[in-house]
Design an enzyme around this catalytic site. Structure first.
Site, PDB file in Angstrom:
ATOM      1  N   LYS A  25       0.838  -1.211   0.000  1.00  0.00           N
ATOM      2  CA  LYS A  25       0.000   0.000   0.000  1.00  0.00           C
ATOM      3  C   LYS A  25       0.868   1.255   0.000  1.00  0.00           C
ATOM      4  O   LYS A  25       0.640   2.181  -0.777  1.00  0.00           O
ATOM      5  CB  LYS A  25      -0.894  -0.003   1.245  1.00  0.00           C
ATOM      6  CG  LYS A  25      -1.525   1.345   1.545  1.00  0.00           C
ATOM      7  CD  LYS A  25      -2.404   1.316   2.775  1.00  0.00           C
ATOM      8  CE  LYS A  25      -1.700   1.603   4.076  1.00  0.00           C
ATOM      9  NZ  LYS A  25      -1.382   3.026   4.314  1.00  0.00           N
ATOM     10  N   ASN A  26       1.852   1.270   0.907  1.00  0.00           N
ATOM     11  CA  ASN A  26       2.605   2.511   1.087  1.00  0.00           C
ATOM     12  C   ASN A  26       3.592   2.780  -0.041  1.00  0.00           C
ATOM     13  O   ASN A  26       4.216   3.831  -0.090  1.00  0.00           O
ATOM     14  CB  ASN A  26       3.297   2.515   2.449  1.00  0.00           C
ATOM     15  CG  ASN A  26       2.273   2.683   3.563  1.00  0.00           C
ATOM     16  OD1 ASN A  26       1.115   3.023   3.302  1.00  0.00           O
ATOM     17  ND2 ASN A  26       2.682   2.434   4.797  1.00  0.00           N
TER      18      ASN A  26
ATOM     19  N   ARG B 242      -4.433  11.198   4.483  1.00  0.00           N
ATOM     20  CA  ARG B 242      -3.421  12.261   4.554  1.00  0.00           C
ATOM     21  C   ARG B 242      -2.206  11.972   3.652  1.00  0.00           C
ATOM     22  O   ARG B 242      -1.434  12.882   3.347  1.00  0.00           O
ATOM     23  CB  ARG B 242      -3.034  12.567   5.998  1.00  0.00           C
ATOM     24  CG  ARG B 242      -2.192  11.562   6.670  1.00  0.00           C
ATOM     25  CD  ARG B 242      -1.919  11.888   8.106  1.00  0.00           C
ATOM     26  NE  ARG B 242      -1.703  13.280   8.469  1.00  0.00           N
ATOM     27  CZ  ARG B 242      -0.640  13.994   8.209  1.00  0.00           C
ATOM     28  NH1 ARG B 242       0.332  13.468   7.489  1.00  0.00           N
ATOM     29  NH2 ARG B 242      -0.515  15.228   8.641  1.00  0.00           N
TER      30      ARG B 242
ATOM     31  N   ASP C 283      -4.772  13.278  12.834  1.00  0.00           N
ATOM     32  CA  ASP C 283      -5.465  12.017  12.570  1.00  0.00           C
ATOM     33  C   ASP C 283      -5.394  11.121  13.779  1.00  0.00           C
ATOM     34  O   ASP C 283      -5.151  11.577  14.888  1.00  0.00           O
ATOM     35  CB  ASP C 283      -4.917  11.340  11.311  1.00  0.00           C
ATOM     36  CG  ASP C 283      -3.545  10.744  11.535  1.00  0.00           C
ATOM     37  OD1 ASP C 283      -2.996  10.927  12.637  1.00  0.00           O
ATOM     38  OD2 ASP C 283      -3.032  10.095  10.629  1.00  0.00           O
TER      39      ASP C 283
ATOM     40  N   ASP D 235       4.631   0.591  12.086  1.00  0.00           N
ATOM     41  CA  ASP D 235       3.435  -0.144  11.660  1.00  0.00           C
ATOM     42  C   ASP D 235       3.381  -1.563  12.241  1.00  0.00           C
ATOM     43  O   ASP D 235       2.325  -2.184  12.264  1.00  0.00           O
ATOM     44  CB  ASP D 235       3.369  -0.219  10.127  1.00  0.00           C
ATOM     45  CG  ASP D 235       3.094   1.140   9.521  1.00  0.00           C
ATOM     46  OD1 ASP D 235       2.372   1.926  10.150  1.00  0.00           O
ATOM     47  OD2 ASP D 235       3.599   1.424   8.422  1.00  0.00           O
TER      48      ASP D 235
ATOM     49  N   VAL E 137       8.200   6.860  16.778  1.00  0.00           N
ATOM     50  CA  VAL E 137       7.919   7.516  15.501  1.00  0.00           C
ATOM     51  C   VAL E 137       6.683   8.420  15.572  1.00  0.00           C
ATOM     52  O   VAL E 137       6.746   9.580  15.167  1.00  0.00           O
ATOM     53  CB  VAL E 137       7.790   6.476  14.361  1.00  0.00           C
ATOM     54  CG1 VAL E 137       7.468   7.157  13.038  1.00  0.00           C
ATOM     55  CG2 VAL E 137       9.080   5.664  14.243  1.00  0.00           C
TER      56      VAL E 137
HETATM   57  N1  EPU Z   1       6.823  14.526  10.657  1.00  0.00           N
HETATM   58  C1  EPU Z   1       6.954  15.847  11.019  1.00  0.00           C
HETATM   59  N2  EPU Z   1       6.865  16.798  10.045  1.00  0.00           N
HETATM   60  C2  EPU Z   1       6.657  16.479   8.749  1.00  0.00           C
HETATM   61  C3  EPU Z   1       6.511  15.122   8.382  1.00  0.00           C
HETATM   62  C4  EPU Z   1       6.602  14.154   9.365  1.00  0.00           C
HETATM   63  O1  EPU Z   1       7.136  16.154  12.186  1.00  0.00           O
HETATM   64  O2  EPU Z   1       6.596  17.401   7.918  1.00  0.00           O
HETATM   65  C5  EPU Z   1       6.918  13.486  11.703  1.00  0.00           C
HETATM   66  C6  EPU Z   1       5.624  12.705  11.864  1.00  0.00           C
HETATM   67  O3  EPU Z   1       4.682  13.404  12.633  1.00  0.00           O
HETATM   68  C7  EPU Z   1       6.111  11.442  12.529  1.00  0.00           C
HETATM   69  C8  EPU Z   1       7.478  11.231  11.876  1.00  0.00           C
HETATM   70  O4  EPU Z   1       7.847  12.486  11.314  1.00  0.00           O
HETATM   71  O5  EPU Z   1       6.278  11.644  13.899  1.00  0.00           O
HETATM   72  C9  EPU Z   1       7.513  10.162  10.812  1.00  0.00           C
HETATM   73  O6  EPU Z   1       6.549  10.387   9.834  1.00  0.00           O
HETATM   74  P1  EPU Z   1       6.780  10.012   8.300  1.00  0.00           P
HETATM   75  O7  EPU Z   1       6.688  11.266   7.518  1.00  0.00           O
HETATM   76  O8  EPU Z   1       7.978   9.161   8.156  1.00  0.00           O
HETATM   77  O9  EPU Z   1       5.488   9.113   8.008  1.00  0.00           O
HETATM   78  P2  EPU Z   1       4.486   9.248   6.795  1.00  0.00           P
HETATM   79  O10 EPU Z   1       5.221   9.382   5.530  1.00  0.00           O
HETATM   80  O11 EPU Z   1       3.439  10.242   7.135  1.00  0.00           O
HETATM   81  C10 EPU Z   1       4.448   6.684   6.264  1.00  0.00           C
HETATM   82  C11 EPU Z   1       3.406   5.601   6.167  1.00  0.00           C
HETATM   83  C12 EPU Z   1       2.927   5.216   7.544  1.00  0.00           C
HETATM   84  C13 EPU Z   1       4.117   4.767   8.372  1.00  0.00           C
HETATM   85  C14 EPU Z   1       5.175   5.886   8.400  1.00  0.00           C
HETATM   86  C15 EPU Z   1       6.451   5.501   9.116  1.00  0.00           C
HETATM   87  C16 EPU Z   1       2.335   6.003   4.069  1.00  0.00           C
HETATM   88  C17 EPU Z   1       1.109   6.387   3.348  1.00  0.00           C
HETATM   89  N3  EPU Z   1       2.286   6.054   5.385  1.00  0.00           N
HETATM   90  O12 EPU Z   1       3.793   7.812   6.846  1.00  0.00           O
HETATM   91  O13 EPU Z   1       2.053   4.101   7.368  1.00  0.00           O
HETATM   92  O14 EPU Z   1       3.702   4.459   9.679  1.00  0.00           O
HETATM   93  O15 EPU Z   1       5.541   6.240   7.046  1.00  0.00           O
HETATM   94  O16 EPU Z   1       7.027   4.391   8.538  1.00  0.00           O
HETATM   95  O17 EPU Z   1       3.334   5.634   3.458  1.00  0.00           O
HETATM   96  C18 EPU Z   1       0.057   2.831   7.615  1.00  0.00           C
HETATM   97  O18 EPU Z   1       0.343   2.232   6.596  1.00  0.00           O
HETATM   98  O19 EPU Z   1      -0.901   2.468   8.361  1.00  0.00           O
HETATM   99  C19 EPU Z   1       0.841   3.999   8.017  1.00  0.00           C
HETATM  100  C20 EPU Z   1       0.414   4.846   8.928  1.00  0.00           C
END
Ligand code: EPU
Length: 413
Positions: A20-21, A90, A114, A302, A324
């Site tokens: 998915k991701n 998101r 969220d 995850d 995280v």
């Molecule tokens: N963060 C910030 N500022 C930003 C962006 C992120 O502070 O501008 C923080 C977040 O709040 C968090 C940390 O950085 O504390 C990590 O977030 P990251 O950006 O790595 O996560 P994401 O890209 O939003 C993806 C997956 C998540 C998975 C995370 C970590 C997708 C669609 N989502 O989220 O997957 O948990 O990486 O590996 O790729 C899921 O599949 O259920 C899911 C939530």
């Protein structure tokens, strides 16, 4: 509603869909060129449908036939991601990079918080500003502009998955070279880079913490097969860990799951990798371990709810540390309703394994917590009824059917 009854031991073979991701980002990346994209191994899940809706709203045509997704991207599109779609998912924020890279403008709703609590987008904006984009935020929308982005050195404060992806998709059409330091190293990043390189971009180092992107003038539509979903694979491994048995997860890539495999081995699961996939042989009851989530190659956040479920039933005491996401412990009270002995304080949880959990009505607050409640229900006396099943369907094509095929007593109620 998903109904689970005490089950096990599990046996048989189960397959996993594409990740998915990864696929959500490949779909966003298709905005970078016009023409027909063919993406294979795409799960039929709500998130893919919603990302498809978003692309269609911009002017693309999306069709999902079996596991093949085709996206026809026209020469001009409406570079806008509206609130009602971004609010639902998101991950839509990843259209920001490709829209700015190709069209020099983007209007994307601010995602908001969220189920994991406060989720800022500051690093997305800062990284894209380093490439020359400018942003204003008004009336709940981010309005981004750029004449043509220019390559730059970008040092990430944290190896965010989404930020790394947005930057790669912005930098591929920028003038000059971009070097992203402290980049996320998740396998989904390498898959995105492979997709972009097939489109004609010049990315090296994806999968390491320094990624270099040589900007090019134009990209073209491609065909691609998505990598297998390591989180889905982990869910079946957790299920067999919960109640014992021997299963093979077909197509699972051990090289994407090293830390998970090492933790499960520590807990007593025997795991063997073969060209077919991963075979797990699990005893009736696992041993407790401590688990701390970290960016890849650490234990993925995850996986965290799955470990919580395993530890709730395991022999001994384990400490789970969530590094995280600040708000990713909200489902613990649901496990406690099932008789788990968990005390959470800040981002640590102390889990004392109880022999048997006790079936109860519970509610899934998000995808992975929902999957973990299903897994926990397999080792609970009586019946567990899990509400909020639509969360699970966001990320799993057929969790219920697949677990049932392994002998689990699980069904929609
Ligand atoms: N963060 C910030 N500022 C930003 C962006 C992120 O502070 O501008 C923080 C977040 O709040 C968090 C940390 O950085 O504390 C990590 O977030 P990251 O950006 O790595 O996560 P994401 O890209 O939003 C993806 C997956 C998540 C998975 C995370 C970590 C997708 C669609 N989502 O989220 O997957 O948990 O990486 O590996 O790729 C899921 O599949 O259920 C899911 C939530």
């Amino acid at each position: 509603m998903i109904r689970v009854r005490r089950s096990g031991p599990l046996s048989g073979t189960v397959g996993v869909t594409g990740a998915k991701n990864s696929v959500l980002k490949l779909m966003a990346a298709s905005l970078l060129a016009s023409g027909r994209f063919t993406i294979r191994n795409v799960p039929r899940i709500a998130d893919v449908r919603w990302m498809g809706e978003l692309l269609e709203r911009m002017g693309a045509t999306v069709a999902h036939d079996g596991d093949v997704l085709t996206i026809d991207v026209p020469d001009t599109i409406t570079p806008e991601a509206p609130y009602e779609l971004v609010e639902r998912m998101r991950a839509s924020i990843v259209v920001l990079g490709p829209l700015l890279g190709r069209f020099g403008e983007a209007r994307v709703s601010v995602p908001g918080g969220d189920d994991f609590g406060h989720r800022p987008i500051d690093m997305h904006l800062k990284g894209l500003e380093d490439l020359g984009a400018t942003f204003t935020i008004s009336h709940g929308y981010i309005e981004g502009r750029a004449d043509r982005l220019r390559g730059a050195g970008v040092l990430l404060e944290y190896p965010s998955v989404g930020v790394t992806e947005n930057l790669l998709m912005a930098a591929v059409l920028a003038r000059g070279t971009t070097v992203v330091d402290n980049a996320a190293r998740e396998p989904e990043i390498a898959d995105l880079a492979a997709f972009l390189n097939r489109m004609g971009s010049g990315i090296t180092g994806a999968g390491t913490s320094t990624i270099t992107v040589e900007g090019v003038d134009a990209l073209h539509a491609v065909e691609h097969t998505v990598i297998p979903d390591r989180i889905e694979a982990a869910t079946y491994l957790a299920a067999v860990g919960m109640v014992g048995g021997r299963i093979t997860v077909e197509g699972a890539r051990a090289d994407h799951m090293d830390m998970l495999i090492s933790k499960l081995r520590e807990m007593g699961v025997k795991l063997e990798s073969s060209p077919e996939g991963l075979t797990a042989l699990a005893p009736d009851r696992l041993r407790s371990v401590d688990v701390a989530t970290l960016p890849y190659p650490g234990v993925a956040t995850d996986y965290q709810p799955l470990f919580m479920a395993l530890l709730a039933g395991a022999d001994g005491v384990g400490i789970v540390t969530e590094n995280v996401f600040g708000g990713r412990f909200r489902y613990i009270d649901e496990l406690v309703r099932m008789g788990a002995d968990i005390r959470a304080e800040g981002h640590h949880a102390v889990v004392r394994g109880v022999g048997a959990l006790s079936g109860a009505p519970v509610r899934a607050p998000d995808i992975r917590a929902g999957a973990a409640l299903v897994v926990a229900g397999l080792a609970a006396d009586g019946e567990t009824l899990i509400g909020g099943a639509h969360h699970v369907e966001r990320g799993y094509q057929d969790l219920v059917g697949n677990l049932a095929s392994l002998g689990a007593d699980v069904a929609y109620a």
